[in-house]
Design an enzyme around this catalytic site. Structure first.
Site, PDB file in Angstrom:
ATOM      1  N   CYS A 142       0.815  -1.221   0.000  1.00  0.00           N
ATOM      2  CA  CYS A 142       0.000   0.000   0.000  1.00  0.00           C
ATOM      3  C   CYS A 142       0.848   1.271   0.000  1.00  0.00           C
ATOM      4  O   CYS A 142       0.379   2.333  -0.400  1.00  0.00           O
ATOM      5  CB  CYS A 142      -0.950   0.000   1.191  1.00  0.00           C
ATOM      6  SG  CYS A 142      -2.056  -1.422   1.150  1.00  0.00           S
TER       7      CYS A 142
ATOM      8  N   ASN B  91     -10.038  -1.149  -1.497  1.00  0.00           N
ATOM      9  CA  ASN B  91      -8.608  -0.875  -1.317  1.00  0.00           C
ATOM     10  C   ASN B  91      -7.860  -1.426  -2.533  1.00  0.00           C
ATOM     11  O   ASN B  91      -7.826  -2.644  -2.745  1.00  0.00           O
ATOM     12  CB  ASN B  91      -8.154  -1.563  -0.025  1.00  0.00           C
ATOM     13  CG  ASN B  91      -6.684  -1.368   0.276  1.00  0.00           C
ATOM     14  OD1 ASN B  91      -5.877  -1.106  -0.599  1.00  0.00           O
ATOM     15  ND2 ASN B  91      -6.322  -1.530   1.542  1.00  0.00           N
TER      16      ASN B  91
ATOM     17  N   HIS C 212      -3.931   6.849   1.341  1.00  0.00           N
ATOM     18  CA  HIS C 212      -4.188   5.526   0.767  1.00  0.00           C
ATOM     19  C   HIS C 212      -5.565   5.081   1.258  1.00  0.00           C
ATOM     20  O   HIS C 212      -5.892   5.228   2.437  1.00  0.00           O
ATOM     21  CB  HIS C 212      -3.110   4.550   1.226  1.00  0.00           C
ATOM     22  CG  HIS C 212      -3.511   3.126   1.088  1.00  0.00           C
ATOM     23  ND1 HIS C 212      -3.918   2.596  -0.111  1.00  0.00           N
ATOM     24  CD2 HIS C 212      -3.606   2.126   2.009  1.00  0.00           C
ATOM     25  CE1 HIS C 212      -4.245   1.326   0.081  1.00  0.00           C
ATOM     26  NE2 HIS C 212      -4.066   1.021   1.354  1.00  0.00           N
TER      27      HIS C 212
HETATM   28  N1  COA Z   1     -18.663 -10.083   6.905  1.00  0.00           N
HETATM   29  C1  COA Z   1     -19.291 -10.417   8.045  1.00  0.00           C
HETATM   30  N2  COA Z   1     -18.646 -10.700   9.175  1.00  0.00           N
HETATM   31  C2  COA Z   1     -17.305 -10.629   9.155  1.00  0.00           C
HETATM   32  C3  COA Z   1     -16.586 -10.292   8.000  1.00  0.00           C
HETATM   33  C4  COA Z   1     -17.330 -10.011   6.841  1.00  0.00           C
HETATM   34  N3  COA Z   1     -16.727  -9.663   5.671  1.00  0.00           N
HETATM   35  N4  COA Z   1     -15.278 -10.307   8.289  1.00  0.00           N
HETATM   36  C5  COA Z   1     -15.156 -10.651   9.574  1.00  0.00           C
HETATM   37  N5  COA Z   1     -16.395 -10.844  10.103  1.00  0.00           N
HETATM   38  C6  COA Z   1     -16.765 -11.251  11.440  1.00  0.00           C
HETATM   39  C7  COA Z   1     -15.654 -11.924  12.207  1.00  0.00           C
HETATM   40  O1  COA Z   1     -15.589 -13.288  11.877  1.00  0.00           O
HETATM   41  C8  COA Z   1     -16.076 -11.700  13.629  1.00  0.00           C
HETATM   42  O2  COA Z   1     -17.044 -12.632  13.971  1.00  0.00           O
HETATM   43  P1  COA Z   1     -17.107 -13.239  15.464  1.00  0.00           P
HETATM   44  O3  COA Z   1     -17.357 -12.062  16.363  1.00  0.00           O
HETATM   45  O4  COA Z   1     -18.235 -14.196  15.379  1.00  0.00           O
HETATM   46  O5  COA Z   1     -15.767 -13.884  15.698  1.00  0.00           O
HETATM   47  C9  COA Z   1     -16.753 -10.325  13.571  1.00  0.00           C
HETATM   48  O6  COA Z   1     -17.074 -10.086  12.195  1.00  0.00           O
HETATM   49  C10 COA Z   1     -15.892  -9.199  14.066  1.00  0.00           C
HETATM   50  O7  COA Z   1     -14.628  -9.360  13.468  1.00  0.00           O
HETATM   51  P2  COA Z   1     -13.459  -8.419  13.799  1.00  0.00           P
HETATM   52  O8  COA Z   1     -12.222  -8.908  13.120  1.00  0.00           O
HETATM   53  O9  COA Z   1     -13.416  -8.172  15.279  1.00  0.00           O
HETATM   54  O10 COA Z   1     -13.976  -7.095  13.098  1.00  0.00           O
HETATM   55  P3  COA Z   1     -13.317  -5.686  13.088  1.00  0.00           P
HETATM   56  O11 COA Z   1     -14.216  -4.734  13.749  1.00  0.00           O
HETATM   57  O12 COA Z   1     -11.887  -5.701  13.509  1.00  0.00           O
HETATM   58  O13 COA Z   1     -13.347  -5.344  11.534  1.00  0.00           O
HETATM   59  C11 COA Z   1     -11.847  -5.204   9.683  1.00  0.00           C
HETATM   60  C12 COA Z   1     -12.600  -6.133  10.629  1.00  0.00           C
HETATM   61  C13 COA Z   1     -11.013  -6.076   8.757  1.00  0.00           C
HETATM   62  C14 COA Z   1     -12.872  -4.430   8.858  1.00  0.00           C
HETATM   63  C15 COA Z   1     -11.002  -4.227  10.523  1.00  0.00           C
HETATM   64  O14 COA Z   1     -10.210  -4.937  11.436  1.00  0.00           O
HETATM   65  C16 COA Z   1     -10.144  -3.356   9.689  1.00  0.00           C
HETATM   66  O15 COA Z   1     -10.618  -2.499   8.974  1.00  0.00           O
HETATM   67  N6  COA Z   1      -8.810  -3.523   9.753  1.00  0.00           N
HETATM   68  C17 COA Z   1      -7.898  -2.787   8.921  1.00  0.00           C
HETATM   69  C18 COA Z   1      -7.836  -3.470   7.596  1.00  0.00           C
HETATM   70  C19 COA Z   1      -7.110  -2.685   6.547  1.00  0.00           C
HETATM   71  O16 COA Z   1      -7.294  -1.510   6.422  1.00  0.00           O
HETATM   72  N7  COA Z   1      -6.307  -3.389   5.768  1.00  0.00           N
HETATM   73  C20 COA Z   1      -5.584  -2.832   4.704  1.00  0.00           C
HETATM   74  C21 COA Z   1      -4.403  -2.123   5.208  1.00  0.00           C
HETATM   75  S1  COA Z   1      -3.561  -1.376   3.921  1.00  0.00           S
END
Ligand code: COA
Length: 330
Positions: A113, A287, A257
């Protein structure tokens, strides 16, 4: 010392729009979850016949046209991608050929990224140092062929999309254009966002078991990435402002980004910027990794959001971990 500035930009997005509802039919997810957690409503996926080199070349042709120079004027190409068309050689040489460039150097940058800003910083140094006059910096990604579309991969697969952007850089009068670039890395977090295979840590470097076990799919510690991103983005933007004796209120626009809308809003709050001073298009493309900043920059220029004399900061954070910024006086 002379300056270095962006002379023209271009973007290329695949026509195929993939909505959250379409993904909900492949895995256990929903439009509501994706919008709430990421701000993404749709993304683009490239057609099977299209490679990164095709999208990168298309974006580059538009950038060359806007810059008012020809392919023959380019002295160096820098291509940033985490999804290269071939394991080797890199995409830089592929678009050198496709664009009909002279036998100029072609550098591939693999900083995910942050790749486009890493490329920009190299272009800045080459131009300011007088080594080259015109440099093409490209960011292009095809994520759609490397994602796990089962429920196991839903945290990652809903985030990423395909696309390409390019910028032509050239000489500027001192004090105009790129004022400074800042690049960072912290490899102890390499495994928090990575694809384990194929790779020469493995012997052999790819097996059918690795594919079956999903080791070729990106793995992300989402919460960890989020926590580091909301710290590093403001930090690296402030670093660029401090270096040039500016403060956040001097900024005309921040182009981050496009990682996640919640990250963008956290950066905006940390810098106390009004809503209109931070650009977001993640709802349309997701992204697109190395492509996200040049795509956003091209849109901002097209929409007249950047005027002569504006102070614009580009900033990125991603796998590696890597992070970077570029402060530009337009
Ligand atoms: N749809 C539905 N549920 C989903 C899911 C999806 N696409 N992806 C994950 N979940 C579920 C998980 O399995 C979890 O379920 P559980 O509570 O039964 O275990 C629940 O949603 C919460 O997951 P969690 O990982 O705690 O969610 P979060 O609030 O951290 O959000 C992201 C997940 C990925 C959106 C978040 O962590 C994020 O934005 N991280 C940064 C990612 C990023 O920017 N990456 C690129 C960097 S360049």
């Amino acid at each position: 010392m002379r300056g270095a500035r962006v002379l023209g930009t271009g973007r290329e997005l695949p026509n195929r729009v993939v909505t959250n509802d379409e993904l909900s039919r492949l895995m256990d997810t929903s439009d509501e979850w994706i919008v709430q957690r990421t701000g993404i409503r749709e993304r683009r996926y490239a057609d099977p016949s299209i490679g990164n080199c095709h999208m990168g070349a298309a974006a580059s042709r538009k950038a060359l046209e806007k810059a008012g120079i020809t392919a023959n004027d380019i002295d160096l190409v820098i291509f940033a991608t985490l999804s290269p068309d071939m394991f080797f050689p890199g995409d830089g040489v592929l678009i050198q050929e496709m664009l009909g460039l002279r036998t100029v150097g072609a550098i591939d940058v693999r900083n995910q990224c942050s790749g486009f800003i890493y490329g920009l910083s190299m272009a800045e140094a080459y131009i300011k140092g007088g080594f080259y006059d015109y440099i093409l910096v490209v960011g292009s990604e095809i994520h759609s062929r490397g994602l796990d579309f089962s429920t196991t991969g839903r945290d990652v697969s809903v985030i990423f999309g395909d696309g390409a952007g390019a910028a032509v850089l050239g000489p500027a009068e001192p004090g105009k254009g790129i004022l400074s670039t800042h690049i960072h890395s912290e490899g102890k977090y390499a495994k928090e966002l990575c694809a384990q295979a194929p790779g020469f840590f493995n012997d052999p470097w790819i097996t059918s078991e690795m594919i079956e076990q999903g080791k070729t799919y990106p793995k992300m510690n989402g919460k960890y990435v989020f926590a580091h991103a909301v710290r590093r983005f403001p930090e690296v933007i402030m670093e660029s402002l401090a270096r040039n004796k500016f403060g956040p209120s001097d900024l005309s626009l921040v182009i981050p980004h496009q990682a996640n809308e919640r990250i963008t809003q956290a950066v905006r709050e940390a810098l106390k910027l009004p809503k209109e001073k931070i650009y977001s298009n993640i709802e349309l493309y997701g992204n697109t990794t190395a492509a996200s900043i040049p795509i956003a920059l091209d849109e901002c220029l097209e929409q007249g959001k950047i005027r002569d004399g504006d102070l614009v900061c580009l900033a990125a954070f991603g796998s590696g971990f890597t992070w970077a910024s570029a402060l530009v006086c337009w």
